[in-house]
Design a protein around this motif. Structure first.
Motif, mmCIF file in Angstrom:
data_model
loop_
_atom_site.group_PDB
_atom_site.id
_atom_site.type_symbol
_atom_site.label_atom_id
_atom_site.label_comp_id
_atom_site.label_asym_id
_atom_site.label_seq_id
_atom_site.Cartn_x
_atom_site.Cartn_y
_atom_site.Cartn_z
ATOM 1 N N GLY A 14 7.674 5.325 3.761
ATOM 2 C CA GLY A 14 8.552 4.400 3.063
ATOM 3 C C GLY A 14 8.270 4.267 1.585
ATOM 4 O O GLY A 14 9.101 3.739 0.837
ATOM 5 N N SER A 15 7.117 4.755 1.138
ATOM 6 C CA SER A 15 6.758 4.633 -0.275
ATOM 7 C C SER A 15 5.728 5.697 -0.629
ATOM 8 O O SER A 15 5.268 6.445 0.235
ATOM 9 C CB SER A 15 6.181 3.234 -0.568
ATOM 10 O OG SER A 15 4.983 3.025 0.152
ATOM 11 N N ARG A 19 6.985 9.030 0.773
ATOM 12 C CA ARG A 19 8.363 9.141 0.297
ATOM 13 C C ARG A 19 8.552 10.417 -0.517
ATOM 14 O O ARG A 19 9.551 11.133 -0.348
ATOM 15 C CB ARG A 19 8.734 7.922 -0.558
ATOM 16 C CG ARG A 19 10.112 8.023 -1.188
ATOM 17 C CD ARG A 19 10.536 6.760 -1.912
ATOM 18 N NE ARG A 19 10.822 5.676 -0.964
ATOM 19 C CZ ARG A 19 11.334 4.491 -1.333
ATOM 20 N NH1 ARG A 19 11.590 4.243 -2.617
ATOM 21 N NH2 ARG A 19 11.579 3.566 -0.426
ATOM 22 N N ASP A 36 7.740 4.333 9.094
ATOM 23 C CA ASP A 36 7.056 3.329 8.284
ATOM 24 C C ASP A 36 7.073 1.998 9.013
ATOM 25 O O ASP A 36 7.996 1.714 9.784
ATOM 26 C CB ASP A 36 7.726 3.183 6.912
ATOM 27 C CG ASP A 36 6.781 2.601 5.868
ATOM 28 O OD1 ASP A 36 6.178 3.391 5.106
ATOM 29 O OD2 ASP A 36 6.638 1.361 5.806
ATOM 30 N N ASP A 38 7.482 -0.756 7.491
ATOM 31 C CA ASP A 38 8.482 -1.535 6.753
ATOM 32 C C ASP A 38 9.845 -0.869 6.923
ATOM 33 O O ASP A 38 10.107 0.189 6.337
ATOM 34 C CB ASP A 38 8.085 -1.600 5.274
ATOM 35 C CG ASP A 38 8.966 -2.529 4.454
ATOM 36 O OD1 ASP A 38 10.194 -2.525 4.665
ATOM 37 O OD2 ASP A 38 8.430 -3.233 3.577
ATOM 38 N N ARG A 41 11.886 -0.182 3.650
ATOM 39 C CA ARG A 41 11.386 0.951 2.866
ATOM 40 C C ARG A 41 11.773 2.277 3.521
ATOM 41 O O ARG A 41 12.128 3.242 2.830
ATOM 42 C CB ARG A 41 9.870 0.862 2.723
ATOM 43 C CG ARG A 41 9.396 -0.162 1.697
ATOM 44 C CD ARG A 41 7.888 -0.095 1.559
ATOM 45 N NE ARG A 41 7.402 -0.938 0.472
ATOM 46 C CZ ARG A 41 6.128 -1.017 0.105
ATOM 47 N NH1 ARG A 41 5.220 -0.308 0.757
ATOM 48 N NH2 ARG A 41 5.756 -1.799 -0.887
ATOM 49 N N GLN A 44 15.291 2.965 2.697
ATOM 50 C CA GLN A 44 15.435 3.366 1.293
ATOM 51 C C GLN A 44 15.091 4.840 1.102
ATOM 52 O O GLN A 44 15.783 5.575 0.386
ATOM 53 C CB GLN A 44 14.546 2.504 0.406
ATOM 54 C CG GLN A 44 14.973 1.050 0.305
ATOM 55 C CD GLN A 44 13.902 0.168 -0.315
ATOM 56 O OE1 GLN A 44 12.926 0.657 -0.902
ATOM 57 N NE2 GLN A 44 14.045 -1.137 -0.180
ATOM 58 N N THR A 45 14.005 5.273 1.758
ATOM 59 C CA THR A 45 13.637 6.686 1.682
ATOM 60 C C THR A 45 14.726 7.556 2.302
ATOM 61 O O THR A 45 15.093 8.606 1.755
ATOM 62 C CB THR A 45 12.294 6.934 2.391
ATOM 63 O OG1 THR A 45 11.281 6.158 1.766
ATOM 64 C CG2 THR A 45 11.904 8.411 2.327
ATOM 65 N N ASN A 202 1.470 1.332 -5.257
ATOM 66 C CA ASN A 202 1.882 0.538 -4.094
ATOM 67 C C ASN A 202 0.762 0.377 -3.081
ATOM 68 O O ASN A 202 0.734 -0.588 -2.313
ATOM 69 C CB ASN A 202 3.093 1.159 -3.404
ATOM 70 C CG ASN A 202 4.393 0.810 -4.094
ATOM 71 O OD1 ASN A 202 5.056 1.681 -4.646
ATOM 72 N ND2 ASN A 202 4.752 -0.470 -4.084
ATOM 73 N N VAL A 211 8.861 -0.490 -4.545
ATOM 74 C CA VAL A 211 8.248 0.836 -4.571
ATOM 75 C C VAL A 211 8.254 1.366 -5.993
ATOM 76 O O VAL A 211 9.294 1.435 -6.643
ATOM 77 C CB VAL A 211 8.999 1.799 -3.628
ATOM 78 C CG1 VAL A 211 8.418 3.203 -3.737
ATOM 79 C CG2 VAL A 211 8.920 1.294 -2.188
#
Length: 288
Positions: A14-15, A19, A36, A38, A41, A44-45, A202, A211
């Motif tokens: 996720g980060s 990512r 992840d 989260d 996150r 988002q990825t 992060n 992120v």
């Protein structure tokens, strides 16, 4: 493309480095399961991967919970039909000397609790074991594959006030060697990267923080290689991509005969240095 037709699962995607490698691996032809703890996150990825033309799915799972990472691996295979690469990348730093994690206060080693140990061990070591255990049956069925773990320079040299973290990462290195010996007969390779520089801030931020998408060195301000303690003097700072490209090498067929290795990625010569400083360290030659 070096991962054409491959299916990869990446935890902690996720980060940060996870990512970055989700984007890199899909650009190299892989289909990726973005795992992840989260969910936001991970999504988002996934959006970034899809915007770049890659194919992926997002899965929410806590790697410290064996049933959750086992289910994530199973979902990956059910969706994509197989598994070629399992990368246990998720990690947390131990509470102690890191202000942003310790609430701004130093915590002496003897004052750390059993819960502190269980938290860092659960993600950094048990999480790697559980990810590998879940992946192995599918890699065997696939006729082979690759397991990658994210270790740390802290597994090789001491960092102040994070001894528990260092212990878990040293455990990862031992696990990699043992699994490489046991699983090689099935065509399964097992390796680790041990980043020194070029990692995401992060890692030291509270859960849910935005992120950053850059390395510590990139966000620190204008890069001055002569002021950097890194022995290797280059005109740009180390980045997430510098570590990502080593990971890509280790999961691709370019490293077909590498197994049981922990490679210090984006090290820049830092790990070669002895504890004392010499005149040439204090007065480096200017970088052209």
């Amino acid at each position: 493309m070096r991962l054409q037709g491959k299916v990869a699962l990446i935890t902690g995607a996720g980060s940060g480095l996870g990512r970055q490698c989700s984007l890199l691996f899909t650009s190299e032809g892989a289909k990726v399961a973005i795992v992840d703890i989260d969910a936001d996150r991970a999504q988002q990825t996934l959006k970034l991967v899809e915007q770049s033309g890659g194919e992926a799915i997002a899965i929410t799972a806590d790697v410290a919970q064996k049933d959750q990472i086992t289910a994530a691996v199973r979902e990956t295979v059910e969706h994509f039909g197989k598994l070629d690469i399992a990368w246990a990348n998720a990690g947390v730093v131990s509470r102690g000397g890191v202000p942003s994690v310790a609430g701004g206060e130093f915590v002496a080693f003897e004052d750390l609790t059993e819960a502190d140990w269980q938290d860092v061990c659960g993600v950094n070591l048990s999480g790697v074991i559980y990810t590998a255990q879940a992946a192995v049956p599918y890699l065997k069925a696939n006729g082979g594959g690759t397991i990658l773990a994210t270790s740390s320079a802290a597994s090789l040299v001491a960092y102040h006030s994070i001894a528990m973290y260092s212990a878990t990462k040293a455990g990862v290195n031992g696990l990699v060697r043992g699994l490489a010996l046991d699983l090689g007969r099935f065509g399964i390779r097992v390796n680790a990267i041990a980043p020194t520089h070029g990692m995401s801030p992060n890692f030291l931020m509270p859960p849910g923080a935005p992120v950053v998408g850059q390395s510590y060195e990139e966000v620190a301000g204008p890069w001055n290689p002569t002021a950097s303690p890194i022995p290797l003097k280059l005109s740009r700072p180390p980045s997430l991509e510098d570590n990502a490209k080593v990971a890509l090498f280790l999961v691709s067929d370019d490293s077909a005969y590498i197994s049981g290795a922990t490679i210090g990625s984006a090290d820049g010569g830092t790990l070669t240095r002895v504890g004392m400083w010499f005149a040439e360290d204090l007065n480096p030659e200017p970088v052209a």
